[in-house]
Motif scaffolding. Structure first.
Motif, PDB file in Angstrom:
ATOM      1  N   SER A 221       0.819  -1.211   0.000  1.00 34.87           N
ATOM      2  CA  SER A 221       0.000   0.000   0.000  1.00 34.87           C
ATOM      3  C   SER A 221       0.853   1.262   0.000  1.00 34.87           C
ATOM      4  O   SER A 221       0.326   2.371  -0.091  1.00 34.87           O
ATOM      5  N   TYR A 222       2.145   1.101   0.092  1.00 31.25           N
ATOM      6  CA  TYR A 222       3.072   2.232   0.116  1.00 31.25           C
ATOM      7  C   TYR A 222       4.094   2.025  -0.993  1.00 31.25           C
ATOM      8  O   TYR A 222       4.263   0.922  -1.528  1.00 31.25           O
ATOM      9  N   GLN A 225       9.799   6.709  -2.251  1.00 32.91           N
ATOM     10  CA  GLN A 225       9.599   8.133  -2.462  1.00 32.91           C
ATOM     11  C   GLN A 225      10.107   8.595  -3.820  1.00 32.91           C
ATOM     12  O   GLN A 225       9.675   9.627  -4.314  1.00 32.91           O
ATOM     13  N   GLY A 263       5.865   2.112   5.515  1.00 29.61           N
ATOM     14  CA  GLY A 263       6.098   3.090   4.463  1.00 29.61           C
ATOM     15  C   GLY A 263       7.549   3.482   4.376  1.00 29.61           C
ATOM     16  O   GLY A 263       8.420   2.848   4.982  1.00 29.61           O
TER      17      GLY A 263
END
Length: 830
Positions: A221-222, A225, A263
């Motif tokens: 779900s993450y 970056q 995350g």
């Protein structure tokens, strides 16, 4: 931002698929082999027998480098030329090589297996063709192959699992996104996290996770970056994954820390943008990043502290590298191999120099010219010595449980400049020495259980400054030494040109063939083949030609070696990991100016020749030297001619270089005694500073900052001369030596055996029929190693470069645990 980039262009940017042909480059320190073409797209796998297997990249060639050796040798070729393949160390000790590109850029569907026990490759089952994929050793011993490419811009989503029990590939669920140039990280719970790579012609941010129970993939779900491919992913001790560098539209300097199930957060930026680099988790929790390419190939390295606060500059590399491999070695050094920039084929980066720890308590008596002996219970026995005007009979033991000294039975005869040898039965034989004006022929034997000394039969000749060497059959060879007018039954100097042998079973001495030259202040080194190298002397008649000779116990015969480069006495001799002998320092016995050497030389028993080595940073005599598990030789203490040496030095045989290190805070000392400790440290005790005789002790740790170490609870020889070892904490860090997408973990465990008397190091390898687990292994047979046939032998387990505690190898193995340690097939444990 994701920027669309043609996939092949991105690969060229990272240097991941380039092969650079060119002429041979000049040799330099640290080089394994001057190759005709720079190796790239290869794999490097640390085998359990202490060899590094370098495979492919420049065709079908392989190289094998033994730890501590000065150069690699050619290995058996692969059946197929390949690059951008994977190599995975299996639990049975074999290496699985899978996929890759052939010379025509065709993705290969072949696999092959290397067996270290016979040095041969055999064909493996075929898989679906792919290159630039990942291969991950799962907890149950199977290998997960994920993604990759077929060439051009055609990444694949398929995954397969190799099962070594049935020698077959099994189809697993497909990745949600086809990708190549990604990373795969084995998590603590056994799942595999895949991050980044190239999909659809562009670098991506998406993360997905493989569950080996269901053989299926799930998109996390993450995401990362930043989109990146050709990056590194390093699993840290805190469970977070450090993602570093890589490329999108250009090389990246950014890093991020991914917490599985949570995350990603930004990490500290690298000082230089780089892709096609390596990242290595060091035993103390730091991460070393090397090479790669930004605007050009890089020769820099960076180090991130365990707290992940900031990157600091690391050592400059000898060659700029991209697309190379990095392998974590026992002891914490990192071996870099290949890369597409011209330069040396390999080099070693060593960030662990050791440190002086908290000093142990002082002995109850100051003493010099004494002995220190590690006993089987881990205590250290110190015996005799001098404290002017007295000769000491007192003995004491450093107890490991309390760290305190305890008096034990006194020697029957006070003595100094004697020898002490730990025998196979755990007793200690003390021979000769000096007492006042008398040189001694007497001997005695210490029984640790009772803590008493018993008289032993006297030698045939009185001796001091002689040598005593434990032979492969358990007997003790005594050579040379100075006699004395006060020695009963001996004439002055008669000992120097003689040798004798002690039988510990019968307690008797017998004369053996005499050396060709009178010997005193010499060294005696047990070679790997069971012969003894005797080097140097302060006796009359010594020349470069006769300065060294070899004794063969089987033939009872002495033969001269080639000529030494310098005359030496009171020097040190160290058996290196590759079987050569390093001789350092000492005094020139015939020079009227009493020159102390800084020079060093190496004896090669294969060629029977001496070769000059790099000189130490300063002169020394009466110093101590010990070989470390890394293969480096550590020199401590001694005299310089201007006082005691206040520094230590480390010799690196691969590079033929010396590196100066710190000495103890208490200053230098000479004529000290040195002993290994079972916790991995080195004990220095007593000795002299000027006219002062010392009771103080010092402790040196080669890896003082390593806290998360494996444990060794039992080690014993079985009837087949294999070592059966058990312990805990042997699970390797999943990405301890990774950094390129074609690397899988190969850092646990390795079993190191050390013959205590000679210092002989032997990487025991693995019995192919007994898979390694997280808690145990059975070594290959050591019956071809004469130096290991008679104890005492020490065992240490290395996992992720970190050493365990050390144990004496027992004559009988520990009780087997049939559920975990000795199954003939892979044990599928939760």
């Amino acid at each position: 931002m994701n920027t669309s980039v043609p996939f092949r262009l991105l690969s060229l940017l990272l240097g991941a698929v380039l092969l650079i042909a060119g002429s041979a480059v000049p040799a330099r320190a640290g080089q394994l082999h001057a190759a005709a073409a720079t190796r790239s797209g290869h794999t490097a796998t640390l085998l359990r027998d202490g060899r590094l297997l370098i495979a492919g990249g420049d065709g079908a060639t392989t190289r094998l480098l033994t730890l501590g050796a000065a150069k690699a040798v050619d290995g058996p070729p692969l059946s197929t030329a390949r690059r951008q393949h994977t190599a995975t160390l299996l639990t049975d000790g074999r290496v699985l090589v899978a996929g890759g590109y052939d010379a025509l850029d065709n993705a290969l569907n072949s696999a092959e297996l290397f067996d270290p026990t016979n040095g041969q490759w055999q064909a493996g089952p075929t898989l679906s063709g792919r290159a630039r994929h990942t291969a991950t050793l799962l907890r149950d011993g199977r290998v997960l192959v994920a993604g990759g490419e077929l060439g051009g811009s055609a990444p694949v989503a398929s995954t397969q699992i190799y099962d070594p029990e049935v020698n077959q590939w099994q189809t697993a669920g497909s990745l949600k996104l086809a990708r190549a140039g990604h990373t795969a990280t084995l998590l603590a719970d056994g799942r595999v996290l895949v991050a980044g790579g190239v999909s659809g012609g562009q670098a991506i941010t998406r993360i997905e996770i493989f569950d080996p129970v269901t053989a299926s993939w799930t998109l996390a779900s993450y995401s990362m970056q930043a989109a990146r491919a050709g990056h590194t992913a390093t699993l840290r001790a805190d469970g977070r994954i450090l993602i570093a560098g890589g490329a999108d539209s250009g090389a990246l300097a950014s890093t991020e820390l991914v917490t599985p199930g949570v995350g990603s957060v930004a990490g500290p930026a690298l000082a230089a943008a780089r892709g096609g680099h390596t990242a290595t988790l060091l035993p103390d929790g730091r991460v070393l990043v090397t090479g790669g390419e930004g605007a050009a190939p890089l020769d820099s390295s960076e180090v991130l502290a365990a707290d992940a606060g900031a990157w600091v500059a690391g050592p400059a590399l000898g060659s700029a590298r991209r697309g190379h491999t990095a392998t974590l070695l026992p002891g914490g050094a990192v071996m870099l191999v290949g890369g597409t920039a011209a330069g040396d084929e390999s080099e070693r980066v060593a960030l662990f120099t050791g440190a002086w720890g908290t000093p142990p308590p002082a002995m109850t008596l100051a003493r010099t010219a004494h002995t220190a002996t590690l006993l089987r219970d881990g205590s250290v026995l110190v015996a005799g010595g001098a404290l002017a005007p007295d000769t000491l009979a007192a003995a004491e033991r450093l107890l490991p449980a309390t760290g305190t000294w305890q008096a034990t039975g006194d020697l029957n005869q006070a003595r100094y400049d004697h020898t002490a040898t730990l025998l196979a039965d755990g007793s200690v034989l003390v021979t000769g020495g000096q007492a006042g004006a008398a040189t001694l022929a007497s001997a005695e034997r210490y029984q640790p259980g009772a803590g008493v000394w018993g008289a032993a039969n006297a030698m045939g000749t009185a001796r001091r400054l002689h040598t005593a060497t434990l032979l492969a059959d358990g007997s003790v060879l005594v050579v040379g030494g100075e006699g004395g007018a006060g020695a009963a039954g001996a004439h002055a100097g008669s000992s120097a040109a003689s040798a004798e042998r002690y039988n510990p079973v019968t307690g008797s001495w017998s004369a053996v063939a005499a050396p060709a030259l009178a010997r005193s202040g010499h060294t005696a080194t047990l070679l790997r083949d069971g012969r003894i190298l005797v080097a140097g002397s302060s006796a009359l008649g010594v020349t470069l030609t006769n300065a060294a000779e070899i004794y063969d116990p089987a033939l009872n015969q002495w033969t001269p070696t080639g000529a030494m480069s310098a005359l030496r006495t009171r020097h040190a001799a160290t058996l290196l990991a590759d079987g050569r002998v390093l001789v350092t320092g000492g005094l020139d016995p015939v020079d009227v100016n009493f020159v102390i050497h800084a020079s060093a030389e190496i004896y090669d028993p294969v060629s029977n020749t001496w070769t000059p080595a790099a000189s130490m940073t300063g002169p020394r005599l009466n110093h101590a030297a010990v070989v470390l598990p890394s293969g480096d030789a550590l020199v401590l203490g001694g005299e310089t001619g201007l006082g005691e040496a206040t520094t230590s030095e480390r010799y690196r045989p691969v590079e033929n270089q010396w590196a100066a290190g710190a000495g103890p805070a208490s200053g230098g000392r000479t004529r000290q005694a040195i002993a290994l400790l079972l916790d991995g440290g080195l004990l220095l005790c007593g000795g002299q500073q000027g006219i002062d005789v010392l009771a103080s002790c010092e402790r040196f740790d080669a890896q003082s900052d390593v806290t998360d170490r494996p444990a060794l609870t039992a080690a014993g020889f079985d009837s087949q001369e294999r070592v059966v070892a058990a312990g805990s904490g042997w699970r390797p860090a999943a990405t301890a030596s990774s950094g390129t997408t074609n690397s899988s973990e190969s850092n646990g465990p390795l079993l190191l055996l050390r013959h205590l008397d000679s210092g002989r190091l032997f990487w025991a390898g693995q019995d192919g029929g007994t898979p390694v687990t997280d808690e145990g292994m059975t070594s290959a047979a050591a019956d071809t190693e004469p130096a290991l046939q008679a104890g005492p032998v020490l065992a240490t387990i290395f996992v992720n470069g970190a050493p365990s505690n050390t144990r004496f190898v027992d004559a009988t193995p520990p009780e087997p645990d049939p559920l975990r340690l000795y199954l003939p097939a892979v044990s599928r444990l939760p």
